[in-house]
Write a protein that holds these residues in place. Sequence first.
Motif, PDB file in Angstrom:
ATOM      1  N   ARG A  90       0.833  -1.190   0.000  1.00  0.00           N
ATOM      2  CA  ARG A  90       0.000   0.000   0.000  1.00  0.00           C
ATOM      3  C   ARG A  90       0.879   1.255   0.000  1.00  0.00           C
ATOM      4  O   ARG A  90       0.604   2.243  -0.668  1.00  0.00           O
ATOM      5  CB  ARG A  90      -0.931  -0.057   1.221  1.00  0.00           C
ATOM      6  CG  ARG A  90      -1.907   1.067   1.334  1.00  0.00           C
ATOM      7  CD  ARG A  90      -2.597   1.372   0.038  1.00  0.00           C
ATOM      8  NE  ARG A  90      -3.600   0.430  -0.350  1.00  0.00           N
ATOM      9  CZ  ARG A  90      -4.897   0.567  -0.133  1.00  0.00           C
ATOM     10  NH1 ARG A  90      -5.342   1.611   0.500  1.00  0.00           N
ATOM     11  NH2 ARG A  90      -5.748  -0.320  -0.555  1.00  0.00           N
ATOM     12  N   GLY A  91       1.957   1.186   0.786  1.00  0.00           N
ATOM     13  CA  GLY A  91       2.888   2.311   0.806  1.00  0.00           C
ATOM     14  C   GLY A  91       4.179   1.892   1.463  1.00  0.00           C
ATOM     15  O   GLY A  91       4.313   0.753   1.915  1.00  0.00           O
ATOM     16  N   GLY A  92       5.130   2.816   1.468  1.00  0.00           N
ATOM     17  CA  GLY A  92       6.387   2.559   2.143  1.00  0.00           C
ATOM     18  C   GLY A  92       6.821   3.825   2.849  1.00  0.00           C
ATOM     19  O   GLY A  92       6.469   4.922   2.406  1.00  0.00           O
ATOM     20  N   MET A  93       7.555   3.695   3.942  1.00  0.00           N
ATOM     21  CA  MET A  93       7.979   4.890   4.674  1.00  0.00           C
ATOM     22  C   MET A  93       9.363   4.704   5.277  1.00  0.00           C
ATOM     23  O   MET A  93       9.842   3.593   5.439  1.00  0.00           O
ATOM     24  CB  MET A  93       6.945   5.271   5.739  1.00  0.00           C
ATOM     25  CG  MET A  93       6.803   4.289   6.875  1.00  0.00           C
ATOM     26  SD  MET A  93       5.213   4.446   7.786  1.00  0.00           S
ATOM     27  CE  MET A  93       5.248   6.137   8.342  1.00  0.00           C
ATOM     28  N   ILE A  94       9.980   5.845   5.580  1.00  0.00           N
ATOM     29  CA  ILE A  94      11.315   5.864   6.165  1.00  0.00           C
ATOM     30  C   ILE A  94      11.265   6.821   7.355  1.00  0.00           C
ATOM     31  O   ILE A  94      10.696   7.920   7.248  1.00  0.00           O
ATOM     32  CB  ILE A  94      12.356   6.328   5.122  1.00  0.00           C
ATOM     33  CG1 ILE A  94      12.449   5.294   3.982  1.00  0.00           C
ATOM     34  CG2 ILE A  94      13.728   6.548   5.766  1.00  0.00           C
ATOM     35  CD1 ILE A  94      13.301   5.708   2.804  1.00  0.00           C
ATOM     36  N   ALA A  95      11.846   6.409   8.462  1.00  0.00           N
ATOM     37  CA  ALA A  95      11.807   7.248   9.662  1.00  0.00           C
ATOM     38  C   ALA A  95      12.472   8.596   9.392  1.00  0.00           C
ATOM     39  O   ALA A  95      13.548   8.647   8.791  1.00  0.00           O
ATOM     40  CB  ALA A  95      12.507   6.543  10.816  1.00  0.00           C
ATOM     41  N   PRO A  96      11.836   9.693   9.825  1.00  0.00           N
ATOM     42  CA  PRO A  96      12.440  11.001   9.591  1.00  0.00           C
ATOM     43  C   PRO A  96      13.701  11.179  10.444  1.00  0.00           C
ATOM     44  O   PRO A  96      13.773  10.667  11.564  1.00  0.00           O
ATOM     45  CB  PRO A  96      11.345  11.981  10.025  1.00  0.00           C
ATOM     46  CG  PRO A  96      10.454  11.217  10.948  1.00  0.00           C
ATOM     47  CD  PRO A  96      10.536   9.787  10.514  1.00  0.00           C
ATOM     48  N   ASP A  97      14.684  11.872   9.878  1.00  0.00           N
ATOM     49  CA  ASP A  97      15.928  12.142  10.604  1.00  0.00           C
ATOM     50  C   ASP A  97      16.351  13.587  10.329  1.00  0.00           C
ATOM     51  O   ASP A  97      15.574  14.368   9.764  1.00  0.00           O
ATOM     52  CB  ASP A  97      17.013  11.129  10.214  1.00  0.00           C
ATOM     53  CG  ASP A  97      17.296  11.141   8.708  1.00  0.00           C
ATOM     54  OD1 ASP A  97      16.807  12.057   8.003  1.00  0.00           O
ATOM     55  OD2 ASP A  97      18.015  10.245   8.225  1.00  0.00           O
ATOM     56  N   GLU A  98      17.557  13.934  10.712  1.00  0.00           N
ATOM     57  CA  GLU A  98      18.020  15.321  10.529  1.00  0.00           C
ATOM     58  C   GLU A  98      17.916  15.759   9.074  1.00  0.00           C
ATOM     59  O   GLU A  98      17.612  16.914   8.774  1.00  0.00           O
ATOM     60  CB  GLU A  98      19.466  15.468  11.035  1.00  0.00           C
ATOM     61  CG  GLU A  98      19.594  15.416  12.554  1.00  0.00           C
ATOM     62  CD  GLU A  98      18.711  16.458  13.260  1.00  0.00           C
ATOM     63  OE1 GLU A  98      18.596  17.593  12.770  1.00  0.00           O
ATOM     64  OE2 GLU A  98      18.109  16.113  14.308  1.00  0.00           O
ATOM     65  N   LYS A  99      18.196  14.809   8.171  1.00  0.00           N
ATOM     66  CA  LYS A  99      18.115  15.123   6.744  1.00  0.00           C
ATOM     67  C   LYS A  99      16.680  15.530   6.364  1.00  0.00           C
ATOM     68  O   LYS A  99      16.465  16.467   5.595  1.00  0.00           O
ATOM     69  CB  LYS A  99      18.485  13.864   5.954  1.00  0.00           C
ATOM     70  CG  LYS A  99      19.686  14.012   5.051  1.00  0.00           C
ATOM     71  CD  LYS A  99      19.914  12.729   4.280  1.00  0.00           C
ATOM     72  CE  LYS A  99      21.019  11.926   4.911  1.00  0.00           C
ATOM     73  NZ  LYS A  99      21.316  10.681   4.179  1.00  0.00           N
ATOM     74  N   THR A 100      15.732  14.815   6.940  1.00  0.00           N
ATOM     75  CA  THR A 100      14.318  15.111   6.668  1.00  0.00           C
ATOM     76  C   THR A 100      13.961  16.506   7.180  1.00  0.00           C
ATOM     77  O   THR A 100      13.342  17.313   6.474  1.00  0.00           O
ATOM     78  CB  THR A 100      13.413  14.080   7.390  1.00  0.00           C
ATOM     79  OG1 THR A 100      13.989  12.789   7.256  1.00  0.00           O
ATOM     80  CG2 THR A 100      12.017  14.097   6.829  1.00  0.00           C
ATOM     81  N   PHE A 101      14.355  16.765   8.426  1.00  0.00           N
ATOM     82  CA  PHE A 101      13.987  18.038   9.046  1.00  0.00           C
ATOM     83  C   PHE A 101      14.628  19.202   8.281  1.00  0.00           C
ATOM     84  O   PHE A 101      14.011  20.241   8.074  1.00  0.00           O
ATOM     85  CB  PHE A 101      14.414  18.060  10.521  1.00  0.00           C
ATOM     86  CG  PHE A 101      13.913  16.870  11.308  1.00  0.00           C
ATOM     87  CD1 PHE A 101      12.633  16.359  11.076  1.00  0.00           C
ATOM     88  CD2 PHE A 101      14.708  16.248  12.268  1.00  0.00           C
ATOM     89  CE1 PHE A 101      12.155  15.259  11.782  1.00  0.00           C
ATOM     90  CE2 PHE A 101      14.237  15.140  12.981  1.00  0.00           C
ATOM     91  CZ  PHE A 101      12.967  14.649  12.736  1.00  0.00           C
ATOM     92  N   GLU A 102      15.877  18.986   7.874  1.00  0.00           N
ATOM     93  CA  GLU A 102      16.598  20.006   7.111  1.00  0.00           C
ATOM     94  C   GLU A 102      15.878  20.305   5.792  1.00  0.00           C
ATOM     95  O   GLU A 102      15.752  21.446   5.377  1.00  0.00           O
ATOM     96  CB  GLU A 102      18.031  19.505   6.853  1.00  0.00           C
ATOM     97  CG  GLU A 102      18.996  20.532   6.334  1.00  0.00           C
ATOM     98  CD  GLU A 102      19.076  21.783   7.216  1.00  0.00           C
ATOM     99  OE1 GLU A 102      19.140  22.869   6.625  1.00  0.00           O
ATOM    100  OE2 GLU A 102      19.065  21.663   8.473  1.00  0.00           O
ATOM    101  N   THR A 144       9.897  11.822  17.692  1.00  0.00           N
ATOM    102  CA  THR A 144       9.414  10.563  18.295  1.00  0.00           C
ATOM    103  C   THR A 144       9.047   9.531  17.232  1.00  0.00           C
ATOM    104  O   THR A 144       8.707   8.394  17.554  1.00  0.00           O
ATOM    105  CB  THR A 144       8.152  10.809  19.153  1.00  0.00           C
ATOM    106  OG1 THR A 144       7.062  11.179  18.279  1.00  0.00           O
ATOM    107  CG2 THR A 144       8.376  11.917  20.175  1.00  0.00           C
ATOM    108  N   LEU A 145       9.118   9.948  15.980  1.00  0.00           N
ATOM    109  CA  LEU A 145       8.610   9.087  14.903  1.00  0.00           C
ATOM    110  C   LEU A 145       9.673   8.107  14.413  1.00  0.00           C
ATOM    111  O   LEU A 145      10.297   8.293  13.368  1.00  0.00           O
ATOM    112  CB  LEU A 145       8.083   9.948  13.749  1.00  0.00           C
ATOM    113  CG  LEU A 145       6.889  10.833  14.120  1.00  0.00           C
ATOM    114  CD1 LEU A 145       6.517  11.732  12.951  1.00  0.00           C
ATOM    115  CD2 LEU A 145       5.686   9.976  14.519  1.00  0.00           C
TER     116      LEU A 145
END
Lengths: 470, 198
Positions: free
Chosen positions: A231-243, A266-267
């Motif tokens: 249905r979908g795929g996901m990757i935990a957010p990290d500093e790269k995501t926040f940036e 927390t995710l």
Amino acid sequence: MSTKKTLFDKVWDSHVVKHVEDGPDVLFIDRHLVHEVTSPVAFLGIKNRKSGVLFPNKTFATADHNTPTINQHLPVADPLSANQLKALEENAKEHGISHWGLGHEKNGIVHVVGPEYGITQPGATIVCGDSHTSTHGAFGAIAFGIGTSEVEMVLSTQCIMQPKPKKMRINVEGELNFGVTPKDVALYIISQLTTSGATGYFVEYAGDVFENMTMEGRMTVCNLSIEMGARGGMIAPDEKTFEYVKGREFTPTGAAWDKAMAYWKTLKTDEGAEFDKELTFSASDIEPMITYGTNPGMGMGISKSIPNAEDLEGGVATYKKSLGYMAFNEGEDMIGKPIDFVFIGSCTNGRIEDFRAFTSIVKGRKKADNVTAWLVPGSHKVESAIKEEGLLDILTEAGFELREPGCSACLAMNDDKVPAGKLAVSTSNRNFEGRQGPGSRTLLASPLVAAAAAVTGKVTDPRELMKELA
Amino acid sequence: MAYDKFEILNSTAVPLPIENVDTDQIIPARFLKATERKGFGDNLFRDWRYNGDNTPKSDFVLNNPTYSGKILVGGKNFGSGSSREHAAWAVYDYGFRCVISSFFADIFKGNCLNIGVLPVQVSPEFAAKVFAAIEADPNTEISVNLPEQTVTIVKTGEKESFDINGYKKQNMLNGFDDIDYLNNIKSEISEFAKELPL
């Protein structure tokens, strides 16, 4: 029952309005993306039921599937496409929904513009009437495609009704080989799982390879989750995501940003949380990939030869039908096959990093005479970056032209159709029969493989052309 | 748009024993340009059904008068790929009310349930029996009984039960849909929205 939760559990559970006895969950949707093709009947539905749009500020509309990729300043020639684009514009206007239509400076492919403007955020539930909505999972969002009935549900109630999927974690450990891109990682995983291997699951990608991947690379991987049935795929957010998210138009600022960051951190999947299925692959096994059949699971390392039917699980008749359509034979090499078209673009590989990769091989070379190349940026923002970074000059010098943004030849709803019998190397997501035009034949690959094909006129291992970069 | 109630369907069936039938085959993208839900059945399996010059392909099952009915029997992993609900609309509009397969792609299955086409997932062995029964006698009747959740090859009496959650079953039996359900709990949803983490 374990209190330890996966990333998926955390986001899903926090959005469940209620659980229906012996039935699905009522899931609240934070962001609803809409395009012209799968929405008109939904808007008609809310009109007929007189239900209205509950949260117009949570829906965002853009035109992409049907739009021409040349002369966008002129009226759309195809009356049916023009009518659909007009319907989207009118529906958005009537219900107070933001609309980035054809010609708008923020226009582009729905899954490209969502992240670009910060509509896509960690921890959000995001849906769209398009199966590649899974792209947004790269940010630690739960994002997936829905049908038009569900588009109507979201418009009128901001919710859909779905049973909670099972959970799968896919780890890829180690370091990627030279010339191997996120697209290759995804095509490799799909080739291992087949096109239905993850049906019923929501996937979390974890391990070294995804941790080290850029946000755009993660989008490419999550985008293709649906091609193995997930249905979908996901990757935990990290500093790269926040940036990446920080400072974009729809990203929270000030105190709201601090609050969001506290939550977003927390995710991640708790240590010891359980998955219904877990798979681990080694990065060192992956080489540049190419498909040879009529579904994305029919892929292999570019140096390999087409498998024999009897070596595969599954129906021999279906396999032979597929190779028959492609006009390929069992045991043949893909390297050296002459090609006719190259398409770089789509929600899978239509971002700036994809154009940089393509240009890195094209630089100092010339487009092969036998190749028609369609270079279609995923958005106006990508288009501008191509120009500003000087990539366009290099591409022009090599004999390529840049088109205007849209889904284009990925699904060939507009005029960008590969003619019957012609062979195309495409950075898009589907090689189904006729996907790129009736009778067209598609080889899915990375932007590097597409570039190598574009300058040599045949299927070529991009590593051969990258030696000086090694 | 609520749909016709589904209880018991007795019908001959059309066999399509191909695996991984994707929604681009069920309805190609170039036929998705309508703004109303009308006429999609005409383009069901368009490129398998018609040549480029719009003449019918005689070897495709929908063009073979031997086979007809309200049940479509597909190969494994039926309905993969694009989420286009138009694929389910095309199946419905052509006249099918039920699709039998040993495995369905997720989104297609959900779309079918949302518009009143019953997806019946059976074991690979039972699917093989259904294909064999139709091949042996194209007039063979299949009985799909939703209240009992069974599918039967009438002639031989071979029967298998199938799964459907209780909520969806009630919807199908009554011709209700999720939109009706959600519209009735709008105030609950609005309250919930105030409590979200962000």
